[in-house]
Each structure stands twice: as C-alpha cells, then as structure tokens.
Design a protein around this motif. Sequence first.
Motif, mmCIF file in Angstrom:
data_model
loop_
_atom_site.group_PDB
_atom_site.id
_atom_site.type_symbol
_atom_site.label_atom_id
_atom_site.label_comp_id
_atom_site.label_asym_id
_atom_site.label_seq_id
_atom_site.Cartn_x
_atom_site.Cartn_y
_atom_site.Cartn_z
ATOM 1 N N GLY A 9 -0.627 8.927 -8.080
ATOM 2 C CA GLY A 9 0.211 7.778 -7.731
ATOM 3 C C GLY A 9 -0.217 6.603 -8.586
ATOM 4 O O GLY A 9 -1.214 5.936 -8.284
ATOM 5 N N VAL A 10 0.516 6.374 -9.685
ATOM 6 C CA VAL A 10 0.067 5.336 -10.621
ATOM 7 C C VAL A 10 1.078 4.188 -10.678
ATOM 8 O O VAL A 10 1.540 3.773 -11.726
ATOM 9 N N MET A 12 1.714 0.286 -8.606
ATOM 10 C CA MET A 12 1.024 -1.008 -8.706
ATOM 11 C C MET A 12 -0.484 -0.917 -8.480
ATOM 12 O O MET A 12 -1.276 -1.248 -9.358
ATOM 13 N N ILE A 13 -0.852 -0.417 -7.277
ATOM 14 C CA ILE A 13 -2.302 -0.446 -7.003
ATOM 15 C C ILE A 13 -3.015 0.688 -7.736
ATOM 16 O O ILE A 13 -4.186 0.554 -8.094
ATOM 17 N N TRP A 74 2.544 6.753 -2.206
ATOM 18 C CA TRP A 74 3.083 6.160 -0.977
ATOM 19 C C TRP A 74 2.430 6.773 0.253
ATOM 20 O O TRP A 74 2.111 7.975 0.267
ATOM 21 N N THR A 77 2.779 10.361 1.674
ATOM 22 C CA THR A 77 2.339 11.492 0.837
ATOM 23 C C THR A 77 0.815 11.675 0.860
ATOM 24 O O THR A 77 0.297 12.591 0.224
ATOM 25 N N HIS A 78 0.102 10.812 1.570
ATOM 26 C CA HIS A 78 -1.366 10.839 1.486
ATOM 27 C C HIS A 78 -1.979 12.101 2.102
ATOM 28 O O HIS A 78 -2.931 12.665 1.555
ATOM 29 N N HIS A 175 -4.277 -3.824 8.029
ATOM 30 C CA HIS A 175 -5.481 -4.454 7.470
ATOM 31 C C HIS A 175 -6.218 -5.252 8.557
ATOM 32 O O HIS A 175 -7.441 -5.215 8.626
ATOM 33 N N TYR A 278 -11.621 -5.526 -4.575
ATOM 34 C CA TYR A 278 -11.358 -4.214 -5.189
ATOM 35 C C TYR A 278 -12.461 -3.870 -6.199
ATOM 36 O O TYR A 278 -12.868 -2.716 -6.302
HETATM 37 N N1 NAD Z 1 -5.506 -2.109 -0.037
HETATM 38 C C1 NAD Z 1 -4.535 -2.913 -0.441
HETATM 39 O O1 NAD Z 1 -4.707 -4.123 -0.480
HETATM 40 C C2 NAD Z 1 -3.214 -2.340 -0.890
HETATM 41 C C3 NAD Z 1 -2.348 -3.130 -1.646
HETATM 42 C C4 NAD Z 1 -1.151 -2.556 -2.105
HETATM 43 C C5 NAD Z 1 -0.826 -1.254 -1.780
HETATM 44 N N2 NAD Z 1 -1.679 -0.517 -1.001
HETATM 45 C C6 NAD Z 1 -1.341 0.876 -0.630
HETATM 46 O O2 NAD Z 1 -1.336 1.684 -1.818
HETATM 47 C C7 NAD Z 1 -0.318 2.670 -1.757
HETATM 48 C C8 NAD Z 1 0.599 2.525 -2.981
HETATM 49 O O3 NAD Z 1 1.186 1.248 -2.980
HETATM 50 P P1 NAD Z 1 1.809 0.585 -4.302
HETATM 51 O O4 NAD Z 1 2.088 -0.829 -3.942
HETATM 52 O O5 NAD Z 1 0.968 0.880 -5.489
HETATM 53 O O6 NAD Z 1 3.189 1.399 -4.407
HETATM 54 P P2 NAD Z 1 4.046 1.693 -5.725
HETATM 55 O O7 NAD Z 1 5.419 2.038 -5.239
HETATM 56 O O8 NAD Z 1 3.899 0.595 -6.716
HETATM 57 O O9 NAD Z 1 3.350 2.988 -6.352
HETATM 58 C C9 NAD Z 1 3.323 4.231 -5.689
HETATM 59 C C10 NAD Z 1 3.395 5.330 -6.755
HETATM 60 O O10 NAD Z 1 3.273 6.590 -6.071
HETATM 61 C C11 NAD Z 1 4.188 7.502 -6.677
HETATM 62 N N3 NAD Z 1 4.470 8.582 -5.744
HETATM 63 C C12 NAD Z 1 5.302 8.597 -4.694
HETATM 64 N N4 NAD Z 1 5.276 9.795 -4.069
HETATM 65 C C13 NAD Z 1 4.384 10.569 -4.750
HETATM 66 C C14 NAD Z 1 3.889 11.873 -4.595
HETATM 67 N N5 NAD Z 1 4.301 12.677 -3.603
HETATM 68 N N6 NAD Z 1 2.976 12.324 -5.479
HETATM 69 C C15 NAD Z 1 2.522 11.537 -6.485
HETATM 70 N N7 NAD Z 1 2.966 10.281 -6.689
HETATM 71 C C16 NAD Z 1 3.871 9.784 -5.826
HETATM 72 C C17 NAD Z 1 5.401 6.635 -7.020
HETATM 73 O O11 NAD Z 1 6.208 7.259 -8.010
HETATM 74 C C18 NAD Z 1 4.722 5.358 -7.518
HETATM 75 O O12 NAD Z 1 4.449 5.421 -8.918
HETATM 76 C C19 NAD Z 1 0.378 2.477 -0.403
HETATM 77 O O13 NAD Z 1 -0.192 3.347 0.536
HETATM 78 C C20 NAD Z 1 0.060 1.023 -0.055
HETATM 79 O O14 NAD Z 1 0.053 0.765 1.333
HETATM 80 C C21 NAD Z 1 -2.871 -1.024 -0.588
#
Ligand code: NAD
Length: 340
Positions: A9-10, A12-13, A74, A77-78, A175, A278
């Motif tokens: 999952g690449v 944002m985060i 997402w 999917t975890h 959180h 982070y």
């Molecule tokens: N700890 C924090 O402060 C914090 C901040 C932001 C996001 N998050 C968490 O991080 C996770 C991702 O968030 P984000 O903002 O990066 O989302 P995002 O939509 O920017 O990125 C998610 C990526 O996962 C990919 N994806 C979706 N389903 C998939 C699968 N089955 N297999 C592989 N890749 C898959 C998508 O294509 C996308 O590239 C979420 O669970 C979110 O709650 C945590």
Amino acid sequence: MTLDVGVIGVGMIGQEHIRRLDGGTGGSRVVAVADADTDRAAAVAGGLPTAKALPSGEDLIAWDAVDAVVVTSWGPTHEPYVLAAVAAGKPVFCEKPLAITQEACGRIVDAEVAAGRRLVQVGFNRRYDPAHRALKQALDGGAIGAPLLVHCAHRNASSPPHYTRDMSIADTAIHEIDELRWLLGQEIAAVQVLTPRRSSRGGKLQDPLLVLFEMADGVLVDVEVSVNIHYGYEIRCEISGETGTVELADPAPVTIRRDGAAAGLVPADWRERFALSYDIELREWADTAAAGRQPLGPGAWDGFIAQVVSDAALQSLHAGGRVAIALPDRPDLYAGPAGP
Ligand SMILES: NC(=O)c1ccc[n+]([C@@H]2O[C@H](COP(=O)([O-])OP(=O)(O)OC[C@H]3O[C@@H](n4cnc5c(N)ncnc54)[C@H](O)[C@@H]3O)[C@@H](O)[C@H]2O)c1
C-alpha cells in the motif's frame, strides 16, 4: 544488520513511511513494494535504489528477501496481510486500524498467541509524539494530582470524498481511543456519541461529533471530532486534575505579530503535525525488528481493544445512548508494559 522491508500500500502514508525507512539513519531499506494500483507500485519502486514492485502483497510477504513488512493499504485490507506476515514469522508494522472489526482484530490476536510471539505493531503514533509524551510525563509525575476530566479535539481540515460518517469514529477518533488508554493507564468502560448541530460545510456527513468516554477509574473525557474544520489540522488535549491542569501547547514554533494581531501558524495536516512522531516510531520499530526483538510499541492487543471501543462508539452513534464496554481477559502474551 540492515533490515530489508517490504511495504504494502504505497499511497500517502505508505510513501511517507518509505521515505523514513529507505536508507535512513535506522539501518533499514525498502526492497519491495506492492499496491492494488500496480502502476503506482511500479512508479514508487522506480524512485527507490533497491526496491522491486511485486504483483501482490501476498507475494511480497512470501519473498525471502523481505525481513519485515509494513502494511499501509486501506483499513479493510489489513487483516489478511497481517495474518500472512504472522504465519510467515515476519515482524509487521500495520497502520491503524489493525483491522476494521473486533472479530478481525481478534483473529490476529489469536494467530499471534498461537505463534507464541509478538510480531505485530500498530501505527498509533501519538505515543511517539514528543508533546504527548511530555503530557504523559507531567501527569505520571504528579504535576496536576489525580486526573478528573479530559477535554480533547481532533480537527481535520477536510475529509476525502470516500470518507463516511462511521470513519469519524473508526478511522479518526480511534487515535484518541488509544491515546486515552495509554495516557491515563486505564481502560475505557463506556462510551456515548452525541450528534450536535450539523456543520453546513461537512457535506453529507454528520460533522462534528461529540464522543464521551468513561474511563474505568471514573475519569470523564469529551472529544470533539470535526473532519471539515477548514482552518487547518489541530489536535488538542487538556487534562484537569486535583491540583492543576496540563495541556498540549500550541504546536506553532513562532508567533507573528502584525496589523494589530498575533498569530501562530496551524499545521496543514497530520504529515506536518506528527512528522517527528513517525520518525521516532519507525526508527524504533526498525531497530527492534533488526535486532530480532519483539516490538516495544502498541501491539495487536492494543489494536484489538481500540476496535472493541470503536465498535461500541459506532453502536452509540447508530442507535444512541451510552454503551458499556466489557473486555475479555488479556492473554499472557501481552502482559508487561503497554507501549513506549
Ligand atoms: N497513523 C496515522 O497518523 C495515519 C495517517 C494517515 C493514514 N493512516 C492509515 O494508513 C492507511 C492508508 O491511508 P492513506 O491515507 O495512505 O491512504 P491512501 O488511499 O493514500 O493509500 C492507500 C493505498 O493502498 C492501496 N491499496 C488499497 N487496497 C489494497 C490492497 N488490497 N492491497 C494493496 N494495496 C492496496 C491503494 O491503491 C493506495 O495506493 C489507512 O489505514 C489509514 O487509516 C494512518
């Protein structure tokens, strides 16, 4: 030893974490990435010196060259990725939520208990934020006597189009759920979600929400959850105790005075506000995994408890009223200090 990490999952985060894990001071590098969007995976791998884009998360976990796994796809999917990493005996850092139901989190806990080893860390990064650590230190050091009340606010500038009402709890307030357990050293005994007058700027969402938590020792907590506040990203926490209060300071590093007003800049989003957390979180996780030790940070049990509380809050949001929370006994595997 260099820790070779695979990231699933690449978005944002995922990309934020890769920046910290690849060739950073922590002795780790990213050797594989996977994403449901394979073009995105290829583009991200192309920008890294040693990473390969693999067709799926399952392939990445199974690849011998991957020592440890980061799951930043997402939330829904975890679960299968974390279970596969545990089955492969590889340390896995999973962004919050650990999984999207308490049953799914329970299956991860059961798998870890069966493996007899803690391999999972959950991305509850507040525990690594220097300001939150200072808050806890003041509280634990007796600076304000026994805590009585806590006032929190979780304000996001805006929410993306796929954001739902339930995500205000399950993705956002989760959180605070972990933070409160860690900060106060108490479990949450009950929760009630109130729905105030709806903001005209929140689209179809019920925004804001007011979430009331009752801690096991009687401390009461109110949390404002606003996901379309527009002015910036702000996390607030003030604890009122028997002899004083302690609160997070304004995170702005400077105050600008001009035109008859004094102003500090508000962070734009979580990336800016929590950057240091982070850094510390991933450095510690990578160092611990490289040394073959079990993770020091919040684990599968913390992810499970957070989900139990989140599910109870959702029940209150949907049906109204106060929902009492009964927690199962903690398996022996999770005895010992909870988190850093
Ligand atoms: N700890 C924090 O402060 C914090 C901040 C932001 C996001 N998050 C968490 O991080 C996770 C991702 O968030 P984000 O903002 O990066 O989302 P995002 O939509 O920017 O990125 C998610 C990526 O996962 C990919 N994806 C979706 N389903 C998939 C699968 N089955 N297999 C592989 N890749 C898959 C998508 O294509 C996308 O590239 C979420 O669970 C979110 O709650 C945590």
